[in-house]
Write an enzyme that holds these catalytic residues in place. Structure first.
Site, PDB file in Angstrom:
ATOM      1  N   GLU A 238       1.029  -1.326  -0.092  1.00 42.26           N
ATOM      2  CA  GLU A 238       0.110   0.012   0.111  1.00 42.26           C
ATOM      3  C   GLU A 238       1.060   1.258   0.028  1.00 42.26           C
ATOM      4  O   GLU A 238       1.781   1.301   0.713  1.00 42.26           O
ATOM      5  CB  GLU A 238      -0.900  -0.027   1.139  1.00 42.26           C
ATOM      6  CG  GLU A 238      -2.127   1.303   1.248  1.00 42.26           C
ATOM      7  CD  GLU A 238      -2.938   1.216   2.376  1.00 42.26           C
ATOM      8  OE1 GLU A 238      -2.666   0.467   3.163  1.00 42.26           O
ATOM      9  OE2 GLU A 238      -3.861   2.150   2.240  1.00 42.26           O
TER      10      GLU A 238
ATOM     11  N   GLY B 225       2.716   2.156  10.898  1.00 44.11           N
ATOM     12  CA  GLY B 225       2.527   1.651  12.228  1.00 44.11           C
ATOM     13  C   GLY B 225       2.270   0.185  11.690  1.00 44.11           C
ATOM     14  O   GLY B 225       2.972  -0.833  12.451  1.00 44.11           O
TER      15      GLY B 225
ATOM     16  N   MET C 145       0.034  -2.680   8.742  1.00 48.27           N
ATOM     17  CA  MET C 145      -0.317  -2.928   7.307  1.00 48.27           C
ATOM     18  C   MET C 145      -1.257  -4.200   7.488  1.00 48.27           C
ATOM     19  O   MET C 145      -0.951  -5.355   7.598  1.00 48.27           O
ATOM     20  CB  MET C 145       0.674  -3.275   6.228  1.00 48.27           C
ATOM     21  CG  MET C 145       0.217  -3.325   5.015  1.00 48.27           C
ATOM     22  SD  MET C 145      -0.908  -1.806   4.486  1.00 48.27           S
ATOM     23  CE  MET C 145      -2.139  -2.738   3.574  1.00 48.27           C
TER      24      MET C 145
ATOM     25  N   ASN D  85      -2.414  -6.533   5.043  1.00 50.46           N
ATOM     26  CA  ASN D  85      -2.315  -7.373   4.257  1.00 50.46           C
ATOM     27  C   ASN D  85      -3.283  -8.602   4.507  1.00 50.46           C
ATOM     28  O   ASN D  85      -3.290  -9.375   5.701  1.00 50.46           O
ATOM     29  CB  ASN D  85      -0.748  -7.857   3.969  1.00 50.46           C
ATOM     30  CG  ASN D  85       0.082  -6.742   4.241  1.00 50.46           C
ATOM     31  OD1 ASN D  85      -0.029  -5.815   3.075  1.00 50.46           O
ATOM     32  ND2 ASN D  85       0.860  -6.787   5.046  1.00 50.46           N
TER      33      ASN D  85
ATOM     34  N   HIS E  86      -6.903  -2.338  14.885  1.00 50.98           N
ATOM     35  CA  HIS E  86      -7.112  -1.526  13.624  1.00 50.98           C
ATOM     36  C   HIS E  86      -6.871  -2.492  12.622  1.00 50.98           C
ATOM     37  O   HIS E  86      -7.918  -2.516  11.612  1.00 50.98           O
ATOM     38  CB  HIS E  86      -6.301  -0.325  13.683  1.00 50.98           C
ATOM     39  CG  HIS E  86      -6.469   0.658  12.332  1.00 50.98           C
ATOM     40  ND1 HIS E  86      -6.739   1.606  12.404  1.00 50.98           N
ATOM     41  CD2 HIS E  86      -5.671   0.281  11.094  1.00 50.98           C
ATOM     42  CE1 HIS E  86      -6.982   2.263  11.223  1.00 50.98           C
ATOM     43  NE2 HIS E  86      -6.039   1.436  10.426  1.00 50.98           N
ATOM     44  N   GLU E  87      -5.754  -2.877  12.441  1.00 48.26           N
ATOM     45  CA  GLU E  87      -5.366  -4.169  11.362  1.00 48.26           C
ATOM     46  C   GLU E  87      -6.418  -5.123  11.152  1.00 48.26           C
ATOM     47  O   GLU E  87      -6.878  -5.586  10.014  1.00 48.26           O
ATOM     48  CB  GLU E  87      -4.146  -4.533  11.391  1.00 48.26           C
ATOM     49  CG  GLU E  87      -2.793  -3.282  11.449  1.00 48.26           C
ATOM     50  CD  GLU E  87      -3.114  -2.400  10.877  1.00 48.26           C
ATOM     51  OE1 GLU E  87      -3.271  -2.519   9.457  1.00 48.26           O
ATOM     52  OE2 GLU E  87      -2.814  -1.277  10.878  1.00 48.26           O
TER      53      GLU E  87
ATOM     54  N   HIS F  50      -9.630  -3.937   9.971  1.00 49.75           N
ATOM     55  CA  HIS F  50      -9.687  -3.813   8.364  1.00 49.75           C
ATOM     56  C   HIS F  50     -10.023  -5.175   7.378  1.00 49.75           C
ATOM     57  O   HIS F  50     -10.216  -4.870   6.169  1.00 49.75           O
ATOM     58  CB  HIS F  50      -8.327  -3.383   7.869  1.00 49.75           C
ATOM     59  CG  HIS F  50      -7.783  -1.996   7.833  1.00 49.75           C
ATOM     60  ND1 HIS F  50      -8.744  -1.158   7.304  1.00 49.75           N
ATOM     61  CD2 HIS F  50      -6.624  -1.421   8.060  1.00 49.75           C
ATOM     62  CE1 HIS F  50      -8.279   0.182   7.263  1.00 49.75           C
ATOM     63  NE2 HIS F  50      -7.082  -0.084   7.870  1.00 49.75           N
TER      64      HIS F  50
ATOM     65  N   GLU G 150     -10.127   3.909   5.958  1.00 47.80           N
ATOM     66  CA  GLU G 150      -9.405   4.409   7.265  1.00 47.80           C
ATOM     67  C   GLU G 150     -10.271   5.132   8.303  1.00 47.80           C
ATOM     68  O   GLU G 150     -10.010   4.941   9.482  1.00 47.80           O
ATOM     69  CB  GLU G 150      -8.063   5.089   6.961  1.00 47.80           C
ATOM     70  CG  GLU G 150      -7.241   4.489   5.712  1.00 47.80           C
ATOM     71  CD  GLU G 150      -6.549   3.357   6.454  1.00 47.80           C
ATOM     72  OE1 GLU G 150      -6.612   3.119   7.729  1.00 47.80           O
ATOM     73  OE2 GLU G 150      -5.806   2.495   5.745  1.00 47.80           O
TER      74      GLU G 150
HETATM   75  N1  0A1 Z   1      -3.208   0.723   5.768  1.00 43.71           N
HETATM   76  C1  0A1 Z   1      -2.519   0.872   6.757  1.00 43.71           C
HETATM   77  C2  0A1 Z   1      -1.577   1.918   6.940  1.00 43.71           C
HETATM   78  C3  0A1 Z   1      -0.299   1.913   5.950  1.00 43.71           C
HETATM   79  C4  0A1 Z   1      -0.361   2.744   4.833  1.00 43.71           C
HETATM   80  C5  0A1 Z   1       0.662   2.822   4.020  1.00 43.71           C
HETATM   81  C6  0A1 Z   1       1.720   2.309   4.233  1.00 43.71           C
HETATM   82  O1  0A1 Z   1       2.916   2.331   3.297  1.00 43.71           O
HETATM   83  C7  0A1 Z   1       2.929   3.449   2.420  1.00 43.71           C
HETATM   84  C8  0A1 Z   1       1.686   1.352   5.399  1.00 43.71           C
HETATM   85  C9  0A1 Z   1       0.951   1.274   6.190  1.00 43.71           C
HETATM   86  C10 0A1 Z   1      -3.147   1.088   7.917  1.00 43.71           C
HETATM   87  O2  0A1 Z   1      -4.072   2.000   8.261  1.00 43.71           O
HETATM   88  O3  0A1 Z   1      -2.888   0.612   9.226  1.00 43.71           O
HETATM   89 ZN    ZN Z   2      -5.841   1.552   8.565  1.00 42.59          ZN
END
Ligand code: 0A1
Ligand code: ZN
Length: 880
Positions: free
Chosen positions: A129, A269, A271, A273, A305-306, A309, A328
């Protein structure tokens, strides 16, 4: 200057993808410097995009091409165009599905941007991301292209005994030369930004969770060996989050396995995935002696949070990156609810609002202000902002307030059901909430497109004869970049009334009687009337901070002290104390600027005395009531920020309160200072918070007795909260044992990089006179490393964003220093570099001399050659 002006991407230009990729098979032959990728894509034309061109443009950056084949035929160089950012194949089939096989090579070791496949310590991992997948192989790297992934990883058995990717493990085997392979298959179609792989010498901490429908899910946390003893809290947090999402949103986990990997090098923080979260170690590892109570809370919040998601982000994802707040804002709201339910909703709400008002409000008032759904970007990584995340969460919270908990849940159920498996927009979310509740939210939608923090100005008039109170509320919103004029928003304002004795006065409005109500503010000016009030009540407005706005209402110090004592709304009780302190501090700032002697108003001393002596409630809440507004919050209220006067006035209040309430602070400190090993339960956390708040005040007295207490706490502490609080008191004073304590702390914790980050931050944020020299010396310390984002944030970030007094030194040394570091980081890690530029973005808020100095550094940055898009966008927009 950059080589060419970077392009802006606009929301209005969105078009559906011309081609779709249904299946992806990825094959990685892993190596630190030369990883070979083979990608097999099953493509077809998108029926929703009738006018597709015959050419197929796949995005890819920093890749070395080996070969391309379509349906088994190798392509010749004349059949495609290989550019810096894309691979265009001139002609592909328009009427039937086709298969492309691409082979390419990447160098993870050279990847210091930490985007795509990179090396963290000895581990290989990915961050895709927002647009990192294109650094792995050529692809339709956009979130509305969703594919099924099958991934095979091949690697050395000794270096990479653990080989992970998304989904379920479907095969493994041995190869010659001490190598092995593992295959993974993810049954859920997903955008490529949710792809992940990890390879390394890792230990697995395992547990399991049984879902509400009785399925057993394997839970695995992967860390380096020396961290195995710091995973218990993360694992418990994961189980708590899984249960909470079932109970609160009816959401169940969908794969049989949930994996978390903790890495030392990470730009953000964590991710989300699919099935394989990658986390910054900071948000996984905790042991009472290494992590503070706040660290424990943040870990639980980020793990939640993760996990959340998985539904709000993965099962239902974003159509395009302008919709980022869809996943988000909603997910932050969900993690805030979760953390509140796990600890204290009142304390959590205050912490969140405090962060929003000190940081997001500043962003929204400056040159980088944007709506939660931005309309244009140069580099999407720059839009992972406080606005998209935190204000986005406030917007979702307002929807929750307007629809009520049950209506909101009904709306979410419909959203999840209607859009499962799709890539959708913020509009789809609002529409689902509307449809499920039979309401229309047309005016509310403006929150998605309008930037800036609205201001509510309230005036009241009590009419003794008719026994009525008339409340007039005006709303306005300052201009922001590209939005000079604003339309009125739909703002929910929660209201309560207090009688003169502090009891609840019923709100009688249009014939109905309530103890609390929501005022729907929708017009530029509106008057609300309340009946049957024998005496003028005290109004408690914007309870629970029901909207992300600035409230302007005239209050006397006595009225604020009254609310601090009696308001039944925990948020507004705290807020009354804050506003009382704000008033007092600004009087002192005036006195400082006029060169008058400083005097503390007795009303605040008495208010604090009653807070100190009333231990009836939650101790964490009591500690919050004692905390003075932060310098950054005070800055937000000043037309021209006077950093020195703010610091001096606030310190004066703190020291004078410590002098006048010495006995009370000391008594509370002694009462709650127990020898605790650091259990993370609400009682122990509260005791530590309150005790350390008292120590922080007492340390301002600079007397031997207190120095002795601080030093004793520092050496005898068996948990990081107490040890760090004591060290902080020592470092921010003229304590004779300062150097000795810092050295001792370093030696004790040199093996624990997350603790050493705290050691850097403490020194970088010190208010003591020689801080800038210390920061410069720390840049040369053997433990400092520009390639480790946590370390950069702990020193450069902390100094420039959390030490206003020294960063804004009059001679401009702080600004020059920051610009030097931004330029050094620009080539290493553009994302981190651009985050650091924000320290200069607020230049218009300072006096003319500082403005000139800050602007000069921004201009120097913009004029530099080979500037990344990330830094260019932030620096140039800051100057605009
Ligand atoms: N989606 C993740 C945050 C995230 C966004 C970008 C990144 O790399 C550029 C890494 C993590 C979250 O909201 O936790
Ligand atoms: Zn997030």
């Amino acid at each position: 200057m950059r080589d060419a002006t970077p392009q802006t991407v606009f929301l209005k230009d969105y078009t559906p993808p011309e081609y779709l990729i249904d299946q992806v098979e990825l094959n990685f032959d892993l190596d630190e410097q030369r990883t070979q990728v083979r990608s097999t894509l099953s493509l077809r034309r998108n029926p929703q995009s009738p006018d597709s061109s015959a050419a197929l443009k796949l995005l890819g950056e920093e890749l070395q091409l080996v070969s391309i084949a379509i349906d088994g035929q190798l392509l010749e160089a004349s059949q495609y165009l290989l550019g810096e950012e894309a691979l265009t194949i001139y002609e592909v089939s328009q009427d039937r599905p086709f298969q492309i096989v691409i082979e390419n090579i990447i160098n993870p070791q050279a990847n210091t941007a930490l985007e795509g496949l990179y090396l963290s310590s000895s581990m290989l991992c990915t961050q895709c991301e927002a647009q990192g997948f294109r650094k792995i192989t050529w692809f339709l790297d956009r979130p509305d292209v969703m594919s099924r992934f099958k991934t095979t990883l091949i690697g050395d058995k000794s270096k990479y005994p653990v080989l992970l990717s998304n989904g379920n493990k479907v095969g493994q085997g041995e190869l010659e030369n001490n190598r092995h392979w593992v295959s993974w298959e993810d049954p859920f179609a997903k955008p490529c930004y949710l792809f992940a792989l990890v390879a390394g010498l890792l230990e697995c901490v395992a547990d399991d969770f049984t879902t509400m429908s009785g399925r057993r899910i394997a839970l695995e946390i992967f860390v380096e060996k020396h961290n195995v003893d710091k995973c218990d809290h993360a694992m418990q947090s994961l189980k708590n989050a899984m249960r909470w999402d079932e109970e609160t949103y009816g959401r169940e986990y969908d794969l049989d396995l949930y994996m978390i990997v903790a890495v030392d090098h990470f730009n953000m923080g964590a991710m989300e995935n699919k099935g394989l979260n990658v986390f910054n170690t900071k948000f996984v590892l905790a042991r009472p002696d290494t992590a503070t109570d706040s660290d424990y809370e943040h870990i639980e919040g980020v793990i939640g949070h993760e996990y959340f998601h998985n539904w709000s982000g993965n099962r239902i994802t974003c159509r395009d990156w302008f919709q980022l707040s869809l996943k988000e804002g909603f997910t932050v709201f969900r993690d805030q609810q979760f953390s509140g339910d796990r600890s204290s909703p009142a304390v959590k709400r205050i912490e969140d609002v405090n962060a929003l008002r000190t940081r997001q409000f500043a962003e929204d008032a400056g040159p980088l202000s944007h709506p939660i759904r931005p309309e244009a970007y140069i580099e999407i990584n720059n839009f992972y902002t406080l606005t998209v995340y935190e204000k986005g969460a406030e917007v979702v919270r307002m929807l929750h307030t307007l629809l009520g908990a049950a209506g909101f849940r009904k709306g979410c159920d419909l959203y999840f059901q209607r859009h499962d498996g799709q890539a959708v927009t913020c509009e789809d979310f609002v529409k689902a909430l509307e449809d499920a509740n039979g309401v229309e939210l047309n005016q509310f939608r403006r929150w998605y497109s309008q930037a800036g923090t609205p201001v509510l100005t309230v005036s009241q008039r009590y009419d003794a004869e008719s026994q009525q109170l008339h409340l007039t509320i005006q709303q306005s919103c300052p201009p922001t970049p590209n939005q000079p004029v604003k339309a009125p928003l739909h703002i929910p304002v929660k209201l309560g009334l207090l009688a003169a004795d502090g009891s609840v006065a019923p709100i009688i409005c249009n014939g109905s009687s309530q103890s609390e109500m929501i005022l729907n503010v929708t017009e530029a000016e509106q008057t609300f009337s309340f009946d049957q009030l024998v005496q003028p009540p005290v109004v408690s407005l914007l309870r629970g901070f029901s909207a992300p706005v600035t409230l302007k209402i005239e209050r006397s110090p006595d009225e604020l002290a009254f609310l601090l004592r009696h308001d039944s709304d925990t948020f507004n009780r705290w807020e009354a104390g804050q506003q009382l302190a704000v008033q007092v501090i600004f009087k002192l700032i005036d006195a400082i600027e006029l060169g008058r002697p400083l005097q503390l108003q007795p009303v605040i001393v008495e208010a604090y005395r009653s807070v100190l002596t009333d231990s009836s409630g939650d101790l964490s809440y009591q500690a919050l009531l004692l905390a003075l507004p932060e310098e950054s919050y005070l800055s937000g209220q000043m037309a021209i920020i006077d950093v020195e006067a703010i610091h001096q006035a606030r310190e004066f209040v703190k020291k004078t309160l410590a002098e006048q309430l010495h006995a009370e602070f000391k008594q509370l400190y002694i009462q709650h200072h127990r020898d605790e090993s650091g259990s993370f339960d609400a009682g122990a956390v509260g005791r530590r918070r309150l005790k350390n708040a008292c120590l922080s005040y007492l340390s301002k007295l600079e007397n031997d007795d207190i120095y002795h207490i601080a030093e004793q706490q520092f050496y005898s502490a068996r948990n990081m909260t107490d040890q760090l609080a004591a060290l902080s008191a020592i470092v921010n004073s003229n304590h004779p044992a300062k150097a000795r304590s810092l050295d001792s702390f370093y030696v004790q914790w040199r093996q624990e990089s997350l603790v050493i980050d705290k050691w850097f931050t403490l020194q970088a944020t010190s208010s003591m006179p020689n801080t800038f020299a210390t920061v410069q010396a720390l840049m040369k310390h053997s433990a400092f490393d520009m390639k480790t984002p946590n370390r950069v944030r702990s020193l450069i970030g902390a100094f420039s964003q959390a030490n206003p007094l020294h960063f804004h030194a009059q001679n401009g040394e702080g600004y020059r220093f920051l610009a030097d570091q931004v330029l050094a980081l620009n080539t290493l890690n553009p994302q981190i570099a651009s985050r650091m530029v924000t320290g200069l973005a607020q230049w218009r808020r300072y006096d003319a001399a500082r403005q000139g100095l800050m602007k000069q550094q921004l201009q120097r940055i913009v004029a530099t050659e080979h500037l990344s898009k990330d830094v260019y966008e932030i620096a140039s927009k800051s100057l605009a």
